[in-house]
Design a protein around this motif. Structure first.
Motif, short mmCIF file in Angstrom:
data_model
loop_
_atom_site.label_atom_id
_atom_site.label_comp_id
_atom_site.label_asym_id
_atom_site.label_seq_id
_atom_site.Cartn_x
_atom_site.Cartn_y
_atom_site.Cartn_z
N PRO A 1 71.93 26.73 26.29
CA PRO A 1 71.93 25.37 25.77
C PRO A 1 70.79 25.10 24.79
O PRO A 1 70.98 24.38 23.80
CB PRO A 1 71.79 24.51 27.04
CG PRO A 1 72.38 25.36 28.12
CD PRO A 1 71.96 26.76 27.77
N LYS A 2 69.62 25.66 25.03
CA LYS A 2 68.50 25.47 24.11
C LYS A 2 68.77 26.14 22.77
O LYS A 2 68.35 25.64 21.73
CB LYS A 2 67.20 26.02 24.72
CG LYS A 2 66.69 25.20 25.88
CD LYS A 2 65.40 25.77 26.42
CE LYS A 2 64.90 24.97 27.61
NZ LYS A 2 63.65 25.53 28.16
N VAL A 3 69.47 27.26 22.79
CA VAL A 3 69.84 27.93 21.54
C VAL A 3 70.81 27.05 20.75
O VAL A 3 70.58 26.76 19.57
CB VAL A 3 70.45 29.32 21.82
CG1 VAL A 3 71.07 29.91 20.56
CG2 VAL A 3 69.40 30.25 22.40
N VAL A 4 71.87 26.59 21.39
CA VAL A 4 72.89 25.80 20.70
C VAL A 4 72.33 24.44 20.27
O VAL A 4 72.82 23.83 19.32
CB VAL A 4 74.17 25.69 21.55
CG1 VAL A 4 75.24 24.86 20.84
CG2 VAL A 4 74.72 27.09 21.84
N ASN A 5 71.24 24.00 20.90
CA ASN A 5 70.56 22.79 20.44
C ASN A 5 70.15 22.90 18.98
O ASN A 5 70.03 21.88 18.29
CB ASN A 5 69.32 22.49 21.28
CG ASN A 5 69.63 21.76 22.56
OD1 ASN A 5 70.74 21.27 22.76
ND2 ASN A 5 68.65 21.70 23.44
N GLY A 6 69.94 24.10 18.48
CA GLY A 6 69.60 24.27 17.06
C GLY A 6 70.66 23.66 16.16
O GLY A 6 70.36 23.06 15.12
N ALA A 7 71.92 23.79 16.55
CA ALA A 7 73.03 23.19 15.79
C ALA A 7 73.17 21.71 16.14
O ALA A 7 73.29 20.86 15.26
CB ALA A 7 74.34 23.93 16.08
N SER A 8 73.14 21.40 17.44
CA SER A 8 73.34 20.02 17.88
C SER A 8 72.26 19.10 17.33
O SER A 8 72.55 18.01 16.82
CB SER A 8 73.35 19.95 19.40
OG SER A 8 74.46 20.63 19.92
N ASP A 9 71.01 19.53 17.44
CA ASP A 9 69.90 18.71 16.95
C ASP A 9 70.02 18.45 15.45
O ASP A 9 69.76 17.35 14.98
CB ASP A 9 68.55 19.36 17.26
CG ASP A 9 68.22 19.38 18.75
OD1 ASP A 9 68.92 18.71 19.54
OD2 ASP A 9 67.27 20.10 19.12
N PHE A 10 70.45 19.47 14.71
CA PHE A 10 70.60 19.29 13.26
C PHE A 10 71.71 18.30 12.94
O PHE A 10 71.55 17.44 12.06
CB PHE A 10 70.86 20.62 12.55
CG PHE A 10 71.06 20.43 11.08
CD1 PHE A 10 69.98 20.12 10.26
CD2 PHE A 10 72.32 20.51 10.51
CE1 PHE A 10 70.16 19.90 8.90
CE2 PHE A 10 72.51 20.29 9.16
CZ PHE A 10 71.42 19.99 8.35
N MET A 11 72.83 18.37 13.65
CA MET A 11 73.93 17.43 13.39
C MET A 11 73.48 15.99 13.63
O MET A 11 73.81 15.10 12.85
CB MET A 11 75.14 17.76 14.27
CG MET A 11 75.82 19.06 13.94
SD MET A 11 76.56 19.09 12.29
CE MET A 11 77.51 20.60 12.39
N VAL A 12 72.71 15.77 14.69
CA VAL A 12 72.22 14.42 14.98
C VAL A 12 71.17 14.00 13.95
O VAL A 12 71.17 12.86 13.49
CB VAL A 12 71.68 14.33 16.42
CG1 VAL A 12 71.02 12.99 16.67
CG2 VAL A 12 72.80 14.57 17.42
N GLU A 13 70.29 14.92 13.57
CA GLU A 13 69.27 14.61 12.56
C GLU A 13 69.93 14.22 11.24
O GLU A 13 69.49 13.28 10.57
CB GLU A 13 68.36 15.82 12.35
CG GLU A 13 67.25 15.59 11.35
CD GLU A 13 66.35 16.80 11.16
OE1 GLU A 13 65.22 16.60 10.69
OE2 GLU A 13 66.77 17.94 11.46
N LEU A 14 71.01 14.90 10.89
CA LEU A 14 71.69 14.64 9.63
C LEU A 14 72.57 13.39 9.70
O LEU A 14 72.54 12.56 8.78
CB LEU A 14 72.57 15.84 9.25
CG LEU A 14 73.42 15.70 8.00
CD1 LEU A 14 72.53 15.57 6.75
CD2 LEU A 14 74.37 16.88 7.87
N LEU A 15 73.34 13.24 10.78
CA LEU A 15 74.40 12.22 10.83
C LEU A 15 74.12 11.07 11.77
O LEU A 15 74.93 10.15 11.85
CB LEU A 15 75.71 12.90 11.25
CG LEU A 15 76.19 14.04 10.34
CD1 LEU A 15 77.32 14.80 11.00
CD2 LEU A 15 76.58 13.51 8.98
N GLY A 16 73.01 11.09 12.49
CA GLY A 16 72.73 10.03 13.45
C GLY A 16 73.76 10.03 14.56
O GLY A 16 74.20 11.10 15.02
N ASP A 17 74.19 8.86 14.99
CA ASP A 17 75.15 8.77 16.10
C ASP A 17 76.47 9.49 15.80
O ASP A 17 77.12 9.98 16.71
CB ASP A 17 75.43 7.31 16.46
CG ASP A 17 74.30 6.70 17.28
OD1 ASP A 17 73.49 7.45 17.86
OD2 ASP A 17 74.23 5.46 17.34
N ALA A 18 76.85 9.56 14.54
CA ALA A 18 78.09 10.27 14.17
C ALA A 18 77.95 11.78 14.40
O ALA A 18 78.95 12.50 14.42
CB ALA A 18 78.46 9.99 12.72
#
Length: 154
Positions: A109-126
């Motif tokens: 999960p910490k590895v995949v957070n690299g993608a998840s965190d970026f999506m939230v950083e870029l798109l906010g709630d979307a």
């Protein structure tokens, strides 16, 4: 009209790669209604493939960086599917991450957070999405991470 997503990418200092071509007998994405299913994108950066096994040759931090490259390729596929217009992207629905890891490695999960965190950083709630993060004994070409995604587009 200013493209808020492209502007945010520029603000973050991020340039999306060209959408990678399929490496086998499949298509890079399929649209059905307003859902866009993007095939798994493997970890690859400007210097080539990011290979290795988490829990052996790669740290969790290196794995998270590899997962972020998958997110960039996913967005590149979304851009291609939308005719170059990222304003058509409404939200990230789900990501499924596969982590090339040893049998005793438990930080997928910490590895995949690299993608998840970026999506939230870029798109906010979307950018908030449902997700799976699973271990794989091996991935194509020895890459560290592969991530597929489902997106809502207009």
């Amino acid at each position: 009209m200013t493209n808020a997503i492209e502007a945010r990418l520029a603000e973050l200092g991020v340039t999306l790669p060209d959408a990678p071509a399929p490496a086998a007998n499949y298509v890079p994405f399929v649209r059905t209604g307003n859902q866009l299913y993007v095939s798994g994108q493997i970890s690859s950066g400007p210097d080539g493939l990011i290979v290795g096994k988490l829990g052996d040759s790669l740290t969790t931090e290196q794995g998270a960086a590899a997962a972020k490259t998958c997110a960039l390729s996913l967005l590149a596929q979304v851009r291609a599917a939308c005719g170059g217009d990222l304003t058509r992207l409404k939200r990230v629905v789900k990501l499924v991450g596969f982590v090339n890891s040893t049998a005793d490695y438990v930080e997928q999960p910490k590895v995949v957070n690299g993608a998840s965190d970026f999506m939230v950083e870029l798109l906010g709630d979307a950018g908030r999405h449902a997700r799976s993060a699973v271990s794989a004994a091996s991935l194509p070409l020895g890459v560290a991470v592969e991530i597929e995604g489902i997106f809502e587009i207009e």
